[in-house]
Structures are given as structure tokens and as C-alpha cells.
Scaffold this active site. Structure first.
Site, PDB file in Angstrom:
ATOM      1  N   GLY A   1      59.307  43.044 121.737  1.00 36.23           N
ATOM      2  CA  GLY A   1      60.238  44.125 122.009  1.00 36.23           C
ATOM      3  C   GLY A   1      61.670  43.685 122.227  1.00 36.23           C
TER       4      GLY A   1
ATOM      5  CE1 TYR B   1      64.718  36.818 112.836  1.00 40.54           C
ATOM      6  CE2 TYR B   1      63.267  36.117 111.059  1.00 40.54           C
ATOM      7  CZ  TYR B   1      63.673  36.043 112.373  1.00 40.54           C
ATOM      8  OH  TYR B   1      63.029  35.180 113.234  1.00 40.54           O
TER       9      TYR B   1
END
Length: 224
Positions: A172, A208
Site C-alpha cells: 500500500g 512504475y
């Protein structure tokens, strides 16, 4: 197609894992790679571009097996908001070792190629080295209100313009950890932040890419 490659011993890995391993470096100037040349090694690694199917086929004919796919990404460095991360201290090493050992238990250093605990030990050592500033230059952590570590990222300066994420983990906390990495790179005058992950790690790939990264290359790891 025949493969021309040099064979280089993996000295650090051999000492750490207690194995007799090497890596092949494919180059047109090297001698032909043969079973006899590979025979002295208990484990031989190869990393090839995923697009190079000729090398993939040739290495498989020499007894190499596909172990893992790798994606290398890069993102531009911008000044982002502070994540509240702090530099890890030596007192954080035991907790970080435990976290990294659990988070990275299924890397390319997994069984049956290596001992069942090898991958965990390897990444525990990696994060300890980052705290101490050897290999990766620094480790930054996010703390919960309780003081427990809820996320960490290790980083390394590659050159005047580029930095690379080593390890990044924290359930998270991915967005905050990417902020942390970008701030670290920005403070050091870098323009590009690089990171690699397993092809199968779709959660990391999504994080990413959401953070602005683009895929630069893909590769396969093979072992014999």
C-alpha cells in the site's frame, strides 16, 4: 545458431551462496560456447535480450532453462511532494532484513536452482548493504504511527544523470515510495530514475508505469 561467449566466474555470489557458478557474456569476439566449456561449473547464468530469439534457442540447445523475465524501466525525474521518508539507520537493519527476506523469496535465486533460503538471504543482505552504503548508496524508509517500518526503498547513483532503484517494497506504500525515490534523485541533480522488475510482477509494473515510467528493455535470465 552457434553462440560465442566468454565465461566469467561470479565470485561474490559463489562466496555468498557456497556454489560454483559463472555467467556467460555473449560477444562475437569470444570463442564458441560448448558443453565442454560449461561442464566445470555447477551453475551457469545467461542474460539475453528478450527479442533475441536466436540466442534463446541456441542456449536452450546447450541445456539452459528459462528462469525469469526482467523488465527495465526509466522515468523522468521531477520535483514531487515530500513523502515523509527518513534515512534508515543501522538500528533498522534487523527489521529490514526480515522484511526483505520475506518480500523477495521468489527471485531468480529461488529453489531448485539455489537453496530454499537463498533468495531471502540474498535480499536481506542487499538491504543491509544499502543501509551501510555499500553497493546501493542509501535506504529510505516510511514508518507507521507505531514506529514500525511500512515501506522501504534502496537507491544508487549510476552516473551524473541517472539513479537506480534497487529494492522497493511496502504494501500500500508504492506511490509514496516512488515519491521518495524521485525526491532522492532530484536532490542529487539526476534526470532519469531507473528500475527493473520481474515480468510477472504486474503490480510493480503498474505502479512504475502509473508513476511515469516507460519500458526501456526486456530480458530473459537462463540457467544451466
Amino acid at each position: 545458431m552457434p553462440v560465442r561467449a566468454s565465461i566469467e566466474p561470479l565470485t561474490w555470489e559463489n562466496a555468498f551462496f557456497g556454489v560454483n557458478s559463472a555467467i556467460v557474456r555473449i560477444t562475437s569476439e569470444a570463442p564458441l560456447l560448448t558443453p565442454d566449456a560449461l561442464a566445470p561449473w555447477s551453475r551457469v547464468q545467461a542474460k539475453i535480450a528478450a527479442s533475441n530469439t536466436g540466442e534463446l534457442d541456441a542456449l536452450q540447445q546447450l541445456g539452459f532453462s528459462l528462469v525469469e523475465g526482467e523488465v527495465d524501466l526509466a522515468l523522468p525525474v521531477n520535483n514531487v511532494s515530500d513523502s515523509g521518508a527518513v534515512v534508515a539507520q543501522e538500528t533498522d537493519i534487523p527489521a529490514l532484513r526480515q522484511l526483505a527476506s520475506a518480500a523477495f523469496a521468489q527471485s531468480r535465486f529461488r529453489a531448485p536452482w539455489y537453496a530454499p533460503d537463498a533468495s531471502g538471504r540474498f535480499y536481506a543482505q542487499w538491504i543491509e548493504n544499502a543501509v551501510r552504503g555499500t553497493f546501493d548508496h542509501q535506504c529510505l524508509i516510511l514508518r507507521a504511527a507505531s514506529g514500525d517500518i511500512r515501506g522501504y526503498v534502496s537507491l544508487r547513483e549510476l552516473n551524473a544523470t541517472d539513479a537506480r532503484i534497487g529494492l522497493l517494497a511496502g504494501r500500500g506504500a508504492g506511490a509514496e515510495l516512488m515519491q521518495t525515490a524521485l525526491n532522492w534523485a532530484y536532490a542529487r541533480g539526476k534526470t532519469t530514475l531507473r528500475v527493473a522488475t520481474q515480468m510477472g510482477n504486474t503490480a510493480a509494473l503498474k505502479r512504475y508505469i502509473q508513476s511515469g515510467a516507460n519500458v526501456e528493455s526486456t530480458a530473459y535470465w537462463l540457467y544451466r
